[in-house]
Scaffold this active site. Structure first.
Site, PDB file in Angstrom:
ATOM      1  N   GLY A 131       0.839  -1.081  -0.014  1.00 15.85           N
ATOM      2  CA  GLY A 131      -0.066  -0.085   0.033  1.00 15.85           C
ATOM      3  C   GLY A 131       0.871   1.215   0.073  1.00 15.85           C
ATOM      4  O   GLY A 131       2.005   1.144   0.400  1.00 15.85           O
ATOM      5  N   CYS A 132       0.176   2.375  -0.231  1.00 20.07           N
ATOM      6  CA  CYS A 132       0.932   3.695  -0.559  1.00 20.07           C
ATOM      7  C   CYS A 132       1.369   4.167   0.732  1.00 20.07           C
ATOM      8  O   CYS A 132       2.724   4.510   1.141  1.00 20.07           O
ATOM      9  CB  CYS A 132       0.138   4.696  -1.274  1.00 20.07           C
ATOM     10  SG  CYS A 132      -1.411   4.923  -0.357  1.00 20.07           S
TER      11      CYS A 132
END
Length: 322
Positions: A131-132
């Protein structure tokens, strides 16, 4: 070298668009088809008009599993598992999923954070892209965790651009809400914390410190800025030495002794890290582009590793700078 026959599933959104922008120019990639249920029959440039002159591909809602060397899944969270059950790809096909579905390394997937799992990724057929926020936080803290410096709760704040919420509009992603505004969401309970703790447990056995993460919605379109800090008795010179040693072979993560800013990373696959010791705390800043190093760029980095390519292939991108 024979080009890698590649498909993108879910190519109409932000991450799908970024994959297209990279892969249409990737020297080792042949895009065979791009899939979208919502845009089927339309040209890719209808959804991504900036690609005019770069591709004549048409979106399709049909999924071909045979003859595909690599497939990127840009589906909404929770849909990738069901998709693969109904569309099984041959075992030799490299699958790179950008959702949360396999980040726990279930179903044979490897967690695709190259700075920690590079050797595993190089031999993997199934890769779960991080994920970011998870990417920014892990790269800010991984060297300190591995060194055993973190013995207390870690305070973390992170601010992300509006593209992090995806292309579908919601009240908090409208311009009128975001402009000249800031807000907190999922306080201490962000979904990325699970994968972060998984990696930190890999770097330091029995790691169980609390990650007190405050995520902010930013009033800009793209980029992530992380600030993390914890008690530290060493010097900043010691921290820089440890961080540089940890990332000495990392092609995209860079440790800067100078102050950094987010625009250095936006529009690139870089993570830029800066450390500072103040009042008995090691303060670490990291900056990434949420759509590139935080999503599609890192997915292509994993693609390169899985196929034995130069890790930077297709990813020599320039920051917007100003």
């Amino acid at each position: 070298m024979k080009k890698i026959k590649t498909a993108i599933i879910g190519a109409a959104g932000y991450t799908g668009g970024e994959l297209l922008r990279i892969l249409v120019h990737h020297p080792n990639c042949e895009l065979v088809y791009v899939h979208s249920n919502s845009q089927k029959g339309k040209g890719v440039t209808d959804a991504h008009p900036d690609l005019i002159g770069d591709t004549d591909l048409i979106f399709t809602d049909k999924v071909e599993t045979e003859g595909i060397d690599a497939v990127f899944l840009g589906l909404p969270h929770g849909e990738a598992k069901g998709f693969l059950e109904t569309h099984p790809f041959p075992k030799e096909t490299v699958i790179i999923d950008l959702s949360t579905d396999f980040r726990d390394e279930s179903n044979g997937f490897i967690y695709g954070l190259p700075e920690v799992n590079k050797s595993k990724i190089q031999s993997a057929k199934k890769i779960a892209n991080p994920g970011c926020f998870a990417t920014g936080i892990q790269l800010a803290l991984a060297p300190a965790i591995a060194k055993g410096w973190v013995k207390n709760d870690v305070h973390i704040s992170g601010i992300t651009g509006s593209t992090g919420a995806g292309k579908k509009l919601s009240e908090t992603s409208h311009f009128s809400y975001r402009s000249s505004n800031m807000s907190v969401y999922k306080l201490f309970n962000h979904q990325h914390l699970k994968e972060i703790k998984q990696t930190f447990g890999q770097l330091q056995n029995e790691f169980d410190q609390n990650l007190l993460f405050v995520p902010y919605r930013g009033n800009f379109p793209r980029g992530i800025w992380i600030t993390a800090y914890f008690p530290f008795s060493g010097t900043n010179e010691e921290a820089i030495q440890v961080y540089r040693e940890f990332y000495k072979d990392a092609r995209f993560t860079h440790v800067s002794e100078k102050d950094i800013d987010m625009k250095q990373a936006v529009n690139t696959n870089k993570c830029i890290v800066h450390t500072q010791v103040e009042n008995g705390q090691l303060v670490v800043y990291s900056a990434i582009d949420n759509l590139l190093k935080g999503a599609s760029g890192q997915a292509v980095q994993n693609f390169n590793l899985a196929f034995g390519l130069e890790e930077t292939s297709g990813l020599n991108l320039k920051s917007i700078a100003f």
